[in-house]
Design an enzyme around this catalytic site. Structure first.
Site, PDB file in Angstrom:
ATOM      1  N   GLY A   1      32.175  41.864  -6.033  1.00 32.09           N
ATOM      2  CA  GLY A   1      30.919  41.890  -6.786  1.00 32.09           C
ATOM      3  C   GLY A   1      29.735  41.370  -6.003  1.00 32.09           C
ATOM      4  O   GLY A   1      28.654  41.963  -6.030  1.00 32.09           O
TER       5      GLY A   1
ATOM      6  N   ARG B   1      29.811  51.751 -14.335  1.00 35.46           N
ATOM      7  CA  ARG B   1      31.258  51.962 -14.519  1.00 35.46           C
ATOM      8  C   ARG B   1      31.535  53.172 -15.415  1.00 35.46           C
ATOM      9  O   ARG B   1      32.524  53.869 -15.225  1.00 35.46           O
ATOM     10  CB  ARG B   1      31.905  50.715 -15.112  1.00 35.46           C
ATOM     11  CG  ARG B   1      31.997  49.620 -14.078  1.00 35.46           C
ATOM     12  CD  ARG B   1      32.769  48.426 -14.559  1.00 35.46           C
ATOM     13  NE  ARG B   1      33.105  47.587 -13.426  1.00 35.46           N
ATOM     14  CZ  ARG B   1      33.289  46.283 -13.493  1.00 35.46           C
ATOM     15  NH1 ARG B   1      33.175  45.655 -14.645  1.00 35.46           N
ATOM     16  NH2 ARG B   1      33.601  45.602 -12.415  1.00 35.46           N
TER      17      ARG B   1
ATOM     18  N   LYS C   1      35.855  30.448  -0.920  1.00 40.14           N
ATOM     19  CA  LYS C   1      37.107  29.766  -0.592  1.00 40.14           C
ATOM     20  C   LYS C   1      37.987  30.494   0.405  1.00 40.14           C
ATOM     21  O   LYS C   1      38.226  31.693   0.279  1.00 40.14           O
ATOM     22  CB  LYS C   1      37.913  29.606  -1.882  1.00 40.14           C
ATOM     23  CG  LYS C   1      37.342  28.591  -2.829  1.00 40.14           C
ATOM     24  CD  LYS C   1      38.313  28.454  -3.962  1.00 40.14           C
ATOM     25  CE  LYS C   1      37.829  27.480  -5.005  1.00 40.14           C
ATOM     26  NZ  LYS C   1      38.573  27.712  -6.241  1.00 40.14           N
TER      27      LYS C   1
ATOM     28  N   GLY D   1      38.609  42.644  -7.431  1.00 40.08           N
ATOM     29  CA  GLY D   1      39.958  42.084  -7.314  1.00 40.08           C
ATOM     30  C   GLY D   1      40.935  43.090  -6.737  1.00 40.08           C
ATOM     31  O   GLY D   1      41.747  42.774  -5.864  1.00 40.08           O
TER      32      GLY D   1
HETATM   33  P1  AMP Z   1      33.718  34.639  -3.529  1.00 46.70           P
HETATM   34  O1  AMP Z   1      33.802  34.876  -5.018  1.00 46.70           O
HETATM   35  O2  AMP Z   1      34.840  33.887  -2.962  1.00 46.70           O
HETATM   36  O3  AMP Z   1      33.381  35.913  -2.773  1.00 46.70           O
HETATM   37  O4  AMP Z   1      32.495  33.644  -3.330  1.00 46.70           O
HETATM   38  C1  AMP Z   1      31.190  33.989  -3.659  1.00 46.70           C
HETATM   39  C2  AMP Z   1      30.409  32.729  -3.805  1.00 46.70           C
HETATM   40  O5  AMP Z   1      30.462  31.983  -2.603  1.00 46.70           O
HETATM   41  C3  AMP Z   1      28.949  32.968  -4.094  1.00 46.70           C
HETATM   42  O6  AMP Z   1      28.666  32.503  -5.392  1.00 46.70           O
HETATM   43  C4  AMP Z   1      28.227  32.149  -3.031  1.00 46.70           C
HETATM   44  O7  AMP Z   1      27.146  31.417  -3.535  1.00 46.70           O
HETATM   45  C5  AMP Z   1      29.307  31.203  -2.558  1.00 46.70           C
HETATM   46  N1  AMP Z   1      29.022  30.700  -1.216  1.00 46.70           N
HETATM   47  C6  AMP Z   1      28.795  31.406  -0.112  1.00 46.70           C
HETATM   48  N2  AMP Z   1      28.476  30.586   0.918  1.00 46.70           N
HETATM   49  C7  AMP Z   1      28.512  29.334   0.450  1.00 46.70           C
HETATM   50  C8  AMP Z   1      28.275  28.044   1.024  1.00 46.70           C
HETATM   51  N3  AMP Z   1      27.936  27.921   2.311  1.00 46.70           N
HETATM   52  N4  AMP Z   1      28.413  26.967   0.234  1.00 46.70           N
HETATM   53  C9  AMP Z   1      28.749  27.094  -1.064  1.00 46.70           C
HETATM   54  N5  AMP Z   1      28.986  28.280  -1.669  1.00 46.70           N
HETATM   55  C10 AMP Z   1      28.871  29.384  -0.918  1.00 46.70           C
END
Ligand code: AMP
Length: 416
Positions: A372, A36, A209, A395
């Site tokens: 990230g 950064r 999510k 973000g």
């Molecule tokens: P995000 O911050 O929404 O991009 O989510 C990233 C996180 O989603 C990472 O820590 C991954 O381990 C988690 N993730 C991805 N696939 C799965 C899954 N099938 N079950 C649970 N967590 C997941």
């Protein structure tokens, strides 16, 4: 179009620059990754060539409006100085103390001063000393910062989605303002991908999510030819279609919404690719990020998952199917991992996608990776140098993809 650095007169001026120095520190307060800091060098070097006196403003961590010694920006000054080969002054303790203001007043052309962590002041984030939302307190703080310089340069892409004193409010109190080279580059690549995309245009969205990415999916459905969905998000979509997903992470309150998004995609003739098979496990240690001893890990035949098993990564058929779309794409936007990629056994889908995106880029596609986790995935796959643009703001890039206005950009004046 917003004004960029070369549109404003900075020659010999005192220039306030908002930078993103939110760097990771170890227990001994050593910087463990300085990318950064390095990302701000083009803007700083240009300002030095223009004989400007540079006052750098940044935040580190979440001190929540109080001075927290471990979140001081002190370690950043010597690292920046090393990278630039030039001294960098720093006043510890308080960004707007009399000492800091004197240092700013005494700053000569060609000199650099870094101010202390702005988030030691609640006003930076729009609150007063009592912790209540208070726009006038934020404006007063922005005015104090502005009084130290003449013009303002926004180069902290990582915080442009925040309407804070140093990212947006400050613009009202300076003579002129513009986007720095880093922000200009981010807007160019993200903007061109979204509004001027070479087709076919594919978006790859993964992560935990659906709720975090609903607006991104909605906005992208108006822009792309295909959406590839991976990660835990996929299970909410699959369940909404009546497919069993075992113990996979699902947002049950988002099932109707998932159905609606699938319907919208069909109406708009946007390809909506969900995994057709999965790597599944009956136990996962999320805390220690490992596969517990004795856990069963297997690959499903099709898209449904047996009771007691959780989807943890895209399976080989899914990767094959995703590959067809990625290989033929001319524009690719990727945000979020396709599985629990922090656990090596479940990282294959994400790493394979990273390689496919790099291959497509080698064959002429424009690829933009943000967030990230996807950024660490392209690094882990060793393909980061082959990606067209890796965004420095997780973000901020997500909000850009949602089509939201970014306050730190909106505040800047337009080009004449
Ligand atoms: P995000 O911050 O929404 O991009 O989510 C990233 C996180 O989603 C990472 O820590 C991954 O381990 C988690 N993730 C991805 N696939 C799965 C899954 N099938 N079950 C649970 N967590 C997941």
């Amino acid at each position: 179009m917003k004004k960029t650095l070369k549109d404003i007169d900075v020659k010999g001026k005192k220039v306030l620059v908002r930078v993103d120095y939110n760097v990771p520190l170890d227990a001994n307060l050593n910087i463990t990754n300085d990318k950064r800091i390095a990302a701000t060098l083009p803007t700083i070097q240009y300002l030095l060539e223009q004989n400007a006196a540079i006052i750098l403003m940044a935040h580190l961590g979440r001190p929540k409006g109080k001075a927290v010694a471990e979140m001081s920006l002190k370690p950043v000054a010597p690292r920046l100085s090393e990278l630039l080969g030039k001294p960098v002054k720093f006043v510890a303790g308080d960004a707007i103390s009399a000492e800091a203001k004197n240092a700013a007043a005494d700053l000569k052309p060609g000199e650099i001063l870094l101010l202390e962590n702005l988030r030691f002041h609640p006003e930076e984030e729009g609150k007063n000393a009592a912790g209540e939302k208070d726009k006038s307190a934020m404006d007063a703080f922005a005015k104090e910062l502005a009084s130290m310089g003449e013009v303002f340069v926004q180069d902290a892409f990582g915080t442009v989605h925040r309407a804070h004193a140093s990212t947006a409010a400050i613009v009202k109190y300076v003579k002129d303002a513009a986007a720095g080279f880093l922000v200009e580059k981010e807007l160019k690549f993200l903007g061109e991908a979204l509004d001027n995309a070479q087709r076919p245009f594919a978006a790859i969205l993964g992560g935990a999510k659906v709720s975090d990415k609903i607006s991104v999916i909605e906005n992208l459905l108006n822009k792309v030819d295909s959406v590839i969905i991976g990660g835990a998000m996929a299970y909410t979509f699959l369940k909404s279609q009546g497919i069993s997903v075992g113990t996979s992470l699902v947002e049950d309150d988002k099932l109707d919404l998932a159905k609606e998004l699938l319907k919208k995609a069909a109406e708009k003739k946007v390809g909506f690719l969900l995994p057709q098979d999965h790597v599944v496990a009956d136990k996962v240690d999320f805390v220690n990020k490992l596969v517990p001893e004795g856990a069963q890990v297997k690959i499903t035949e099709g898209s449904s998952i047996a009771d007691g098993f959780m989807g943890v990564d895209a399976g080989p058929k899914s990767i094959e199917q995703f590959a067809q779309t990625v290989k033929s794409a001319k524009t690719i936007v990727w945000n979020g991992p396709l599985g629990i990629f922090e656990i090596p056994e479940f990282s294959k889908g994400t790493v394979e996608i990273a390689k496919l995106v790099a291959q497509a880029t080698d064959s002429g596609a424009v690829s933009v990776v943000g967030g990230g986790d996807s950024v660490s995935a392209v690094k882990k796959a060793g393909v980061d140098k082959r990606i067209t643009h890796i965004s420095t703001g997780g973000g901020a890039s997500l909000e850009f993809l949602e089509g939201k206005e970014l306050p730190g950009i909106a505040a800047l004046p337009d080009k004449k």
